[in-house]
Scaffold this motif. Structure first.
Motif, PDB file in Angstrom:
ATOM      1  N   GLN A   2       0.815  -1.215   0.000  1.00  0.00           N
ATOM      2  CA  GLN A   2       0.000   0.000   0.000  1.00  0.00           C
ATOM      3  C   GLN A   2       0.852   1.269   0.000  1.00  0.00           C
ATOM      4  N   LEU A   3       2.148   1.143   0.310  1.00  0.00           N
ATOM      5  CA  LEU A   3       3.030   2.310   0.306  1.00  0.00           C
ATOM      6  C   LEU A   3       3.513   2.660  -1.095  1.00  0.00           C
ATOM      7  N   ALA A   4       3.281   1.774  -2.053  1.00  0.00           N
ATOM      8  CA  ALA A   4       3.702   2.026  -3.430  1.00  0.00           C
ATOM      9  C   ALA A   4       2.885   3.178  -4.018  1.00  0.00           C
ATOM     10  N   PRO A   5       3.390   3.828  -5.070  1.00  0.00           N
ATOM     11  CA  PRO A   5       4.591   3.472  -5.826  1.00  0.00           C
ATOM     12  C   PRO A   5       5.871   4.031  -5.205  1.00  0.00           C
ATOM     13  N   TRP A   6       6.982   3.372  -5.527  1.00  0.00           N
ATOM     14  CA  TRP A   6       8.297   3.799  -5.076  1.00  0.00           C
ATOM     15  C   TRP A   6       9.067   4.381  -6.260  1.00  0.00           C
ATOM     16  N   PRO A   7       9.765   5.488  -6.085  1.00  0.00           N
ATOM     17  CA  PRO A   7      10.567   6.053  -7.184  1.00  0.00           C
ATOM     18  C   PRO A   7      11.873   5.278  -7.352  1.00  0.00           C
ATOM     19  N   LEU A   8      11.776   4.061  -7.859  1.00  0.00           N
ATOM     20  CA  LEU A   8      12.939   3.171  -7.945  1.00  0.00           C
ATOM     21  C   LEU A   8      14.088   3.727  -8.795  1.00  0.00           C
ATOM     22  N   PRO A   9      13.807   4.543  -9.834  1.00  0.00           N
ATOM     23  CA  PRO A   9      14.943   5.111 -10.584  1.00  0.00           C
ATOM     24  C   PRO A   9      15.876   5.967  -9.724  1.00  0.00           C
ATOM     25  N   GLU A  10      15.404   6.409  -8.551  1.00  0.00           N
ATOM     26  CA  GLU A  10      16.254   7.212  -7.669  1.00  0.00           C
ATOM     27  C   GLU A  10      17.167   6.353  -6.791  1.00  0.00           C
ATOM     28  N   ALA A  11      17.041   5.036  -6.883  1.00  0.00           N
ATOM     29  CA  ALA A  11      17.865   4.140  -6.063  1.00  0.00           C
ATOM     30  C   ALA A  11      19.337   4.330  -6.389  1.00  0.00           C
ATOM     31  N   GLN A  12      20.167   4.157  -5.360  1.00  0.00           N
ATOM     32  CA  GLN A  12      21.611   4.307  -5.479  1.00  0.00           C
ATOM     33  C   GLN A  12      22.292   2.954  -5.270  1.00  0.00           C
ATOM     34  N   PRO A  13      23.489   2.772  -5.857  1.00  0.00           N
ATOM     35  CA  PRO A  13      24.241   1.563  -5.543  1.00  0.00           C
ATOM     36  C   PRO A  13      24.446   1.457  -4.037  1.00  0.00           C
ATOM     37  N   TYR A  14      24.282   0.266  -3.492  1.00  0.00           N
ATOM     38  CA  TYR A  14      24.348   0.105  -2.037  1.00  0.00           C
ATOM     39  C   TYR A  14      25.681   0.588  -1.480  1.00  0.00           C
ATOM     40  N   GLN A  15      25.567   1.430  -0.458  1.00  0.00           N
ATOM     41  CA  GLN A  15      26.720   1.824   0.348  1.00  0.00           C
ATOM     42  C   GLN A  15      26.246   1.905   1.793  1.00  0.00           C
ATOM     43  N   PRO A  16      27.022   1.373   2.736  1.00  0.00           N
ATOM     44  CA  PRO A  16      26.569   1.338   4.132  1.00  0.00           C
ATOM     45  C   PRO A  16      26.344   2.722   4.731  1.00  0.00           C
ATOM     46  N   GLN A  17      26.947   3.776   4.147  1.00  0.00           N
ATOM     47  CA  GLN A  17      26.760   5.117   4.701  1.00  0.00           C
ATOM     48  C   GLN A  17      25.287   5.543   4.729  1.00  0.00           C
ATOM     49  N   TYR A  18      24.506   5.071   3.753  1.00  0.00           N
ATOM     50  CA  TYR A  18      23.092   5.444   3.710  1.00  0.00           C
ATOM     51  C   TYR A  18      22.324   4.877   4.903  1.00  0.00           C
ATOM     52  N   LEU A  19      22.867   3.867   5.556  1.00  0.00           N
ATOM     53  CA  LEU A  19      22.196   3.217   6.675  1.00  0.00           C
ATOM     54  C   LEU A  19      22.609   3.806   8.021  1.00  0.00           C
ATOM     55  N   ALA A  20      23.649   4.647   8.023  1.00  0.00           N
ATOM     56  CA  ALA A  20      24.185   5.176   9.276  1.00  0.00           C
ATOM     57  C   ALA A  20      23.135   5.995  10.022  1.00  0.00           C
ATOM     58  N   GLY A  21      22.833   5.582  11.251  1.00  0.00           N
ATOM     59  CA  GLY A  21      21.847   6.275  12.066  1.00  0.00           C
ATOM     60  C   GLY A  21      20.442   5.727  11.927  1.00  0.00           C
ATOM     61  N   TYR A  22      20.261   4.705  11.101  1.00  0.00           N
ATOM     62  CA  TYR A  22      18.939   4.134  10.862  1.00  0.00           C
ATOM     63  C   TYR A  22      18.956   2.632  11.148  1.00  0.00           C
ATOM     64  N   HIS A  23      17.757   2.070  11.190  1.00  0.00           N
ATOM     65  CA  HIS A  23      17.636   0.631  11.345  1.00  0.00           C
ATOM     66  C   HIS A  23      17.536   0.006   9.960  1.00  0.00           C
ATOM     67  N   SER A  24      17.978  -1.226   9.858  1.00  0.00           N
ATOM     68  CA  SER A  24      17.848  -1.954   8.607  1.00  0.00           C
ATOM     69  C   SER A  24      17.636  -3.426   8.924  1.00  0.00           C
ATOM     70  N   LEU A  25      16.582  -3.999   8.366  1.00  0.00           N
ATOM     71  CA  LEU A  25      16.281  -5.402   8.603  1.00  0.00           C
ATOM     72  C   LEU A  25      16.989  -6.275   7.577  1.00  0.00           C
ATOM     73  N   ARG A  26      17.448  -7.422   8.003  1.00  0.00           N
ATOM     74  CA  ARG A  26      17.994  -8.378   7.046  1.00  0.00           C
ATOM     75  C   ARG A  26      16.832  -9.194   6.472  1.00  0.00           C
ATOM     76  N   TYR A  27      17.047  -9.763   5.312  1.00  0.00           N
ATOM     77  CA  TYR A  27      15.963 -10.528   4.707  1.00  0.00           C
ATOM     78  C   TYR A  27      15.794 -11.866   5.417  1.00  0.00           C
ATOM     79  N   ASP A  28      14.540 -12.291   5.565  1.00  0.00           N
ATOM     80  CA  ASP A  28      14.260 -13.597   6.150  1.00  0.00           C
ATOM     81  C   ASP A  28      13.359 -14.431   5.243  1.00  0.00           C
TER      82      ASP A  28
END
Length: 377
Positions: free
Chosen positions: A231-257
């Motif tokens: 229900q949160l879609a749509p997502w602006p996926l073209p704005e996605a960046q190559p993964y870098q851990p700096q984007y996660l600094a200060g935030y939570h991130s779940l691993r896939y299960d």
């Protein structure tokens, strides 16, 4: 050499010291920098030469990874206060001193994310989105507007698998074409009348449709119900960046299960819904029946992507309620209580309106009858 992290059960993690005061910087939403919450020092996130890569489905079996069920909790050592934290998250602030900790994904035994859609909405943006959402809930209790989410709102990156596929689908079905027949009938006054009656003539059809699916999203965690994330879609996926851990600094991130093999079947099911509509459109006519569809998938690829969600939890009337906010667009969905008093008042007002309408209808009808009688005399 023996890996010391394997001996202790720990995984390596990243932290980012401030170049101004020595504290720890964290990602600033809507920017491309890490910012110190104390002195304001900013550090640019450099893109480097990494590109977002799509993996061929055939490579899935060759990737070095551990099954989800065999991976225990991560043990992180905070470099600032030396506290050890056991967690199932791949990024989280230290629970003792708040230092942002980001797990090195190469040390987890899981597939490394290829892309991350960075947060654009900061805390002020979250408050604004929540305020607008709460104000539009007419039957929510007034006290809900006073609930503070500052302490209970977490910026969290949620893992999603994305799948690409070139599909070719062969279908069979039927096309319905309308035609009209003139029929006679007797109306309530006994007069003969005619009318046009619609009928449908069906023709057997078969055909072929093709579609390329790009980045079909499937949630990779069971922590948040998939139907809510959709229900949160749509997502602006073209704005996605190559993964870098700096984007996660200060935030939570779940691993896939949820393993990618399981998500692949869900992705195909989501594609099938679109293909079904494509077949219906291809049949044409006035009505359509799709009886069978046989789809071939070619050039299938996949990747792991992290999407930003603000998760707000609050307690009202002794019950926990959860609200989700798209960390880029500000779209809000969630649970909320209902005010029994407001609902009761609305029902009473509705009954009053009906009563007033009935009253005026009765009065007008009575006056009309009286007037007619007087005129007859």
């Amino acid at each position: 050499m023996t890996d010391p992290y394997q001996q202790t059960g720990m995984v390596s993690s990243h932290t980012y010291p401030c170049g101004g005061c020595g504290a720890r910087v964290q990602f600033a939403p809507g920017t491309n920098v890490l910012k110190c919450p104390y002195c304001g020092f900013q550090q640019q996130i450099t893109a480097g030469d990494r590109q977002i890569r799509e993996y061929a489905l055939a490579e899935l079996g060759t990737l070095p990874r551990k099954p989800v069920g065999s991976i225990g909790a991560y043990v992180l050592a905070c470099p600032r206060c030396a506290a050890r934290t056991e967690t199932n998250e791949s990024a989280s602030p230290c629970q003792f001193c708040g230092t942002p900790l980001v797990v090195d994904p190469n040390a987890t035994g899981q597939i490394v994310p290829e892309a991350v859609l960075p947060f654009r909405l900061d805390h002020n943006g979250v408050r604004g989105a929540l305020g607008s959402w709460i104000s539009s809930r007419w039957f929510a209790p007034n006290a809900l507007k006073k609930v503070s989410t500052a302490e209970s709102t977490k910026g969290t990156y949620l893992p999603h698998w994305t799948f690409d596929s070139q599909t070719t689908s062969y279908y069979t079905g039927a096309r319905g074409e309308h035609y009209y027949v003139t029929e006679s009938y007797t109306d309530s006054d006994g007069n003969r009348q005619t009318r046009q009656v619609r009928h449908t003539r069906w023709y057997h059809v078969s055909g072929q449709v093709s579609r390329f699916f790009d980045d079909v999203l499937v949630p990779a965690s069971v922590v948040v119900p998939p139907q809510k994330l959709d229900q949160l879609a749509p997502w602006p996926l073209p704005e996605a960046q190559p993964y870098q851990p700096q984007y996660l600094a200060g935030y939570h991130s779940l691993r896939y299960d949820i393993e990618p093999e399981t998500s692949l079947e869900e992705a195909k099911a989501r594609m099938a819904q679109v293909i079904q509509q494509d077949c219906s459109n291809d049949i044409g006519g006035d009505e359509q029946r799709v009886e069978s569809v046989n789809t071939n998938h070619a050039d299938m690829t996949f990747k792991l992507m992290l999407l930003p969600v603000w998760i707000a939890c609050y307690v009202y009337a002794g019950k926990n309620w959860q609200v989700l906010i798209n960390g880029v667009t500000g779209e809000v969905i969630g649970d909320r209580p209902y005010s029994k008093g407001k609902i009761a008042l609305a029902v009473v007002l509705a009954l009053l309106v009906v009563a007033v309408l009935v009253y005026f209808f009765f009065i007008n009808g009575h006056h009309t009858t009286t007037g007619t009688t007087t005129k007859h005399r």
